[in-house]
Design a protein around this motif. Structure first.
Motif, PDB file in Angstrom:
ATOM      1  N   ALA B 127      20.023 117.418  29.669  1.00  0.00           N
ATOM      2  CA  ALA B 127      18.837 118.245  29.890  1.00  0.00           C
ATOM      3  C   ALA B 127      17.804 117.598  30.796  1.00  0.00           C
ATOM      4  O   ALA B 127      16.948 118.270  31.342  1.00  0.00           O
ATOM      5  CB  ALA B 127      18.198 118.584  28.549  1.00  0.00           C
ATOM      6  N   CYS B 128      17.870 116.285  30.944  1.00  0.00           N
ATOM      7  CA  CYS B 128      16.774 115.607  31.641  1.00  0.00           C
ATOM      8  C   CYS B 128      17.352 114.430  32.416  1.00  0.00           C
ATOM      9  O   CYS B 128      17.041 113.286  32.180  1.00  0.00           O
ATOM     10  CB  CYS B 128      15.762 115.135  30.589  1.00  0.00           C
ATOM     11  N   HIS B 200      15.427 124.157  45.335  1.00  0.00           N
ATOM     12  CA  HIS B 200      16.729 124.816  45.243  1.00  0.00           C
ATOM     13  C   HIS B 200      17.744 124.120  46.158  1.00  0.00           C
ATOM     14  O   HIS B 200      18.854 123.774  45.732  1.00  0.00           O
ATOM     15  CB  HIS B 200      16.573 126.290  45.633  1.00  0.00           C
ATOM     16  N   CYS B 203      18.744 120.473  45.073  1.00  0.00           N
ATOM     17  CA  CYS B 203      19.618 120.487  43.896  1.00  0.00           C
ATOM     18  C   CYS B 203      21.026 120.941  44.284  1.00  0.00           C
ATOM     19  O   CYS B 203      22.023 120.308  43.938  1.00  0.00           O
ATOM     20  CB  CYS B 203      19.050 121.407  42.811  1.00  0.00           C
ATOM     21  N   ALA B 209      22.325 120.783  38.633  1.00  0.00           N
ATOM     22  CA  ALA B 209      21.796 122.056  38.153  1.00  0.00           C
ATOM     23  C   ALA B 209      20.293 121.912  37.939  1.00  0.00           C
ATOM     24  O   ALA B 209      19.854 120.946  37.303  1.00  0.00           O
ATOM     25  CB  ALA B 209      22.477 122.449  36.847  1.00  0.00           C
ATOM     26  N   GLY B 211      18.393 123.162  35.944  1.00  0.00           N
ATOM     27  CA  GLY B 211      18.072 123.095  34.520  1.00  0.00           C
ATOM     28  C   GLY B 211      18.044 121.671  33.995  1.00  0.00           C
ATOM     29  O   GLY B 211      17.509 121.410  32.912  1.00  0.00           O
ATOM     30  N   ARG B 212      18.610 120.742  34.747  1.00  0.00           N
ATOM     31  CA  ARG B 212      18.624 119.337  34.297  1.00  0.00           C
ATOM     32  C   ARG B 212      17.412 118.556  34.791  1.00  0.00           C
ATOM     33  O   ARG B 212      17.290 117.360  34.519  1.00  0.00           O
ATOM     34  CB  ARG B 212      19.911 118.659  34.770  1.00  0.00           C
ATOM     35  N   VAL B 261      12.979 125.564  38.420  1.00  0.00           N
ATOM     36  CA  VAL B 261      13.053 124.466  37.438  1.00  0.00           C
ATOM     37  C   VAL B 261      12.724 125.016  36.047  1.00  0.00           C
ATOM     38  O   VAL B 261      12.189 126.110  35.927  1.00  0.00           O
ATOM     39  CB  VAL B 261      12.068 123.344  37.800  1.00  0.00           C
ATOM     40  N   PRO B 262      13.027 124.256  34.974  1.00  0.00           N
ATOM     41  CA  PRO B 262      12.671 124.728  33.622  1.00  0.00           C
ATOM     42  C   PRO B 262      11.153 124.916  33.498  1.00  0.00           C
ATOM     43  O   PRO B 262      10.400 124.061  33.959  1.00  0.00           O
ATOM     44  CB  PRO B 262      13.152 123.588  32.706  1.00  0.00           C
TER      45      PRO B 262
END
Lengths: 211, 544
Positions: B127-128, B200, B203, B209, B211-212, B261-262
């Motif tokens: 996740a990070c 974008h 990444c 991704a 999301g990470r 991004v998240p």
């Protein structure tokens, strides 16, 4: 070449040290200070302004020439005062409230001195009230107001409005600075606008009726 | 207990270290550890200036070099004393105090200090795993994708700040932001049209991704950070140039409207010194090492606004100078950014044409000349007598310029560096713009030195940062008068240190607090109010 011709040339190409020495030499030769201004400095700065308008010289050269002119005037001023010589026209100049950029304003002030105006320089960040007070005190023929920052243009408009509303002696107001346009000048009720320091002289002379 | 060694606990599963009693000669704990092959994060050179080598004294005692004995529990700077053996002393070294990154040269910047690998967010593989270091410039925006496990920059994306279409410089944008609805438009231009596509792209190009993404750090000038956060910058538009905010701000991506991004991703805005000496310069002050040395040192960051920072002992002086866009290629006949295909270096061997030109390697994106090429041209043309001190083509030299190298449009004359090539022209009007830009910077440097009562020769290091990147010819920068009174050996070309500082703040959690501290310390000098500035500016309009 006579001393005055040499002085004129030194100012035109911006040799400040030479301009000082030659001004002193002209005085030593017994030339009257008023004649030094009229016959050497005024034509030199007129020529600088013309060459600038023709794109023969650019801003750096004009600033360097103006500094030489300032040096010469620095030597002459006490003599002019002692001789009781005051130019026919007076101008008050300053930058708008909120604006600290004064290199352009200083250049116009020197060009006007070079065109034989008495110039009262109020400096930078001048409030509308300070302009009004200076007009009452010096009773100028002309007020010059500048802004370099787009963000201080509203202060230019405020100042013109304050001068018009103040009931101080009638005076022509001229505005200038990088973001100012003729259209803006007309909208805010200024009497004149000049896009650069060279044409600021012609415009000033026209406004006071000296042209 | 008598004679028992000092136990040093290490992070990341490294075995505990046992240090015997220190020798009679004084040697700091940091020095002892370095000698044992376990260097700490001593970026200030063990002078006790930074907090990089702070360790936890868990048990026992620590003797400061001034003789004071500190009892556990306490946080102590390992470079400032010795852990006492024979007292059951236990020291715990946190991850942030271990040096992992040595000084290095990255893509577009140099980092002159060592740093820990201790990101400001906790790494987690799923996740990070990555973070973003971002530099928001008035003209150019750069996004660096950073692997949070290693601290490595895995990719970079850069592009124009799309606010340019609405206004070229910060003042125009400040004025625009005051009009109804325009603050929103400027905000959308930077977030939706500039940052989101860059994030974008970086990444996608590196197979990460979005999301990470776990965190972002952002440096930039004060106006850009205001527009990014939809804060009205109006008070910065006129004297006394007050900034609505200057301090470090911890936000979430959603607060900025930053998609891709998240939404909960933390975004840290670096602190700035003032309305016109921004977070970009605070970032540079850490990245170059200027904050960790006694100086005198200078950081000169050349952009549309030149920003200058001088450190002398405990004093910091900062100023901004209106250089204009000339050194970024703006308003010049053939000026361009330093992109592939642009001429970046020029030599005129003995004044003979054609000039030798080097272009930025890669698939050509533009033709023209970038800032470093103009610096070379000024120096070379002056050296061989092609131009005079006022930047004019000298009549005798001009008479010898071959026809294919002459450029004449009306009264505006110039030189075609390549025969017949209209994309490599330098005109006299260009030179006049460049002279004003270099004079603004040179006079700014002189005013700060004068304020600090310091001579150029006494300056230990001058860090030259900015859009020139890392390829500026220092001798030519000096020859054209950009750095008056300096010699090449004093100058360190450091590139985009705004981005460098953002990276540092991302990977080493001790850096951001130090930036906050640094940002409050500078005395900000307003050049237009400095007596002698105009005089110095006019002096510097000539070429040496």
């Amino acid at each position: 070449m006579t001393t005055l011709e040499q002085l004129s040339e030194a100012v035109g190409i911006g040799k400040a040290k030479d301009a000082k020495v030659l001004t002193q030499r002209a005085l030593d030769e017994g030339i009257r200070p008023g004649d030094i201004v009229e016959r050497a400095l005024v034509p030199a700065m007129a020529d600088v302004g013309e060459r600038f308008k023709r794109n023969d010289i650019f801003v750096p050269e004009m600033l360097i020439a103006a500094r030489a002119m300032k040096e010469a005037m620095g030597i002459l001023e006490p003599h002019l005062v002692a001789a009781g010589i005051t130019p026919k026209y007076t101008a008050v100049i300053g930058t708008a409230q909120g604006d600290l950029h004064d290199i352009g304003k200083n250049l116009v002030a020197i060009m006007w001195r070079g065109a034989n105006f008495r110039v009262v320089d109020l400096g930078t960040n001048v409030t509308p009230a300070a302009f009004v007070a200076a007009i009452e005190e010096h009773k100028p023929h002309l007020v010059g107001l500048s802004a370099l920052l787009t963000t201080t243009m509203p202060a230019v408009a405020d100042t013109v409005r304050a001068i018009r509303a103040s009931g101080c002696p009638p005076v022509k107001v001229m505005v200038g600075g990088a973001p100012i346009t003729q259209q803006f000048a007309s909208e805010i009720g200024a009497d004149g606008y000049a896009p650069d320091a060279g044409s600021a002289v012609d415009k000033a002379r026209a406004l006071v009726g000296a042209a | 207990m008598k004679g028992s060694p000092v136990r040093v606990r290490w992070p990341d599963g490294l075995p505990e270290l046992r240090l015997a009693a220190a020798a009679r000669t004084f040697r700091s704990l940091a020095a002892q550890l370095a000698a044992s092959g376990r260097p700490l994060n001593t970026r200030c050179g063990q002078r006790g200036i930074c907090a990089g080598c702070t360790v936890k004294l868990v048990a026992g005692a620590f003797r400061h070099e001034n003789g004071d004995v500190i009892a556990a529990p306490a946080d102590v700077k390992a470079c400032q004393g010795q852990a006492l053996a024979g007292s059951g002393t236990v020291v715990e070294v946190p991850a942030r105090s271990v040096v992992v990154h040595q000084p290095q040269v990255a893509t577009t910047f140099k980092v002159n200090v060592a740093s820990a690998q201790d990101p400001i967010v906790r790494y987690s593989a799923g996740a990070c795993s990555h973070g973003l270091a971002i530099d928001v410039g008035t003209t150019t925006v750069v996004v660096a994708l950073v692997d949070l496990a290693s601290g490595e920059i895995v990719g970079e994306a850069s592009g124009f700040n799309r606010q340019i279409e609405m206004g070229e410089d910060v003042i125009t944008r400040i004025q625009l932001a005051g009009s109804p609805g325009q603050l929103q438009s400027l905000h959308r231009a930077i977030v939706e049209s500039t940052l989101m596509p860059l994030v974008h792209d970086v990444c996608r190009d590196n197979g990460v991704a979005p999301g990470r993404l776990g965190c972002a750090t952002v440096a930039g000038n004060t106006t850009m950070l205001h527009l990014l956060t939809r804060t009205d910058p109006t008070p910065m538009g006129f004297s006394p140039f007050r900034a609505p905010f200057l301090g470090h701000r911890a936000l979430r991506a959603a607060d900025l409207g930053l998609g891709v991004v998240p939404p909960a991703m933390p975004v840290h805005l670096l602190p700035g010194f003032s309305a016109y000496v921004g977070a970009d310069l605070v970032a540079g002050s850490l990245c170059t090492g200027l904050m960790d040395e006694p100086g005198p040192s200078l950081l000169v960051d050349i952009g549309t606004n030149g920003e200058i920072l001088l450190r002398r002992g405990e004093n910091l002086y900062a100023t901004a100078t209106a250089a204009g866009p000339a050194f970024e290629g703006g308003r010049l006949e053939c000026g361009t950014r330093a992109v592939a295909g642009a001429v970046e270096h020029v030599t005129l061997p003995g004044g003979v044409f054609p000039a030798v030109v080097d272009v930025v390697p890669g698939k050509p994106q533009a033709a023209g000349l970038c800032g470093s090429a103009y610096v070379d041209f000024l120096a070379e043309a002056r050296r061989c007598g092609l131009i005079g001190a006022q930047g004019r083509l000298e009549p005798t030299a001009w008479a010898g310029v071959p026809q294919a190298h002459r450029h004449e449009v009306g009264a505006n004359r110039g030189i075609r560096l390549r025969p017949g090539d209209p994309t490599t022209v330098v005109t006299e009007a260009d030179i006049a713009h460049l002279l004003q830009a270099k004079a603004a910077i040179a006079a700014g440097i002189q005013m700060l030195l004068r304020r600090a009562r310091c001579e150029p020769g006494a300056v230990r290091k001058l860090y030259l940062a900015g859009g020139f990147g890392l390829h500026l010819n220092v001798s030519n920068a000096i020859a054209c008068g950009l750095l008056p009174g300096f010699s090449p050996k004093q100058v360190d070309v450091v590139g985009n240190t705004s981005l460098g500082g953002a990276w540092l703040a991302l990977v080493d959690s001790t850096v951001l607090p130090e930036m906050s501290q640094a940002s409050t310390r500078a005395e900000v000098v307003e050049l237009n109010l400095e007596p002698g500035f105009e005089e110095a500016f006019i002096d510097q309009l000539s070429l040496p």
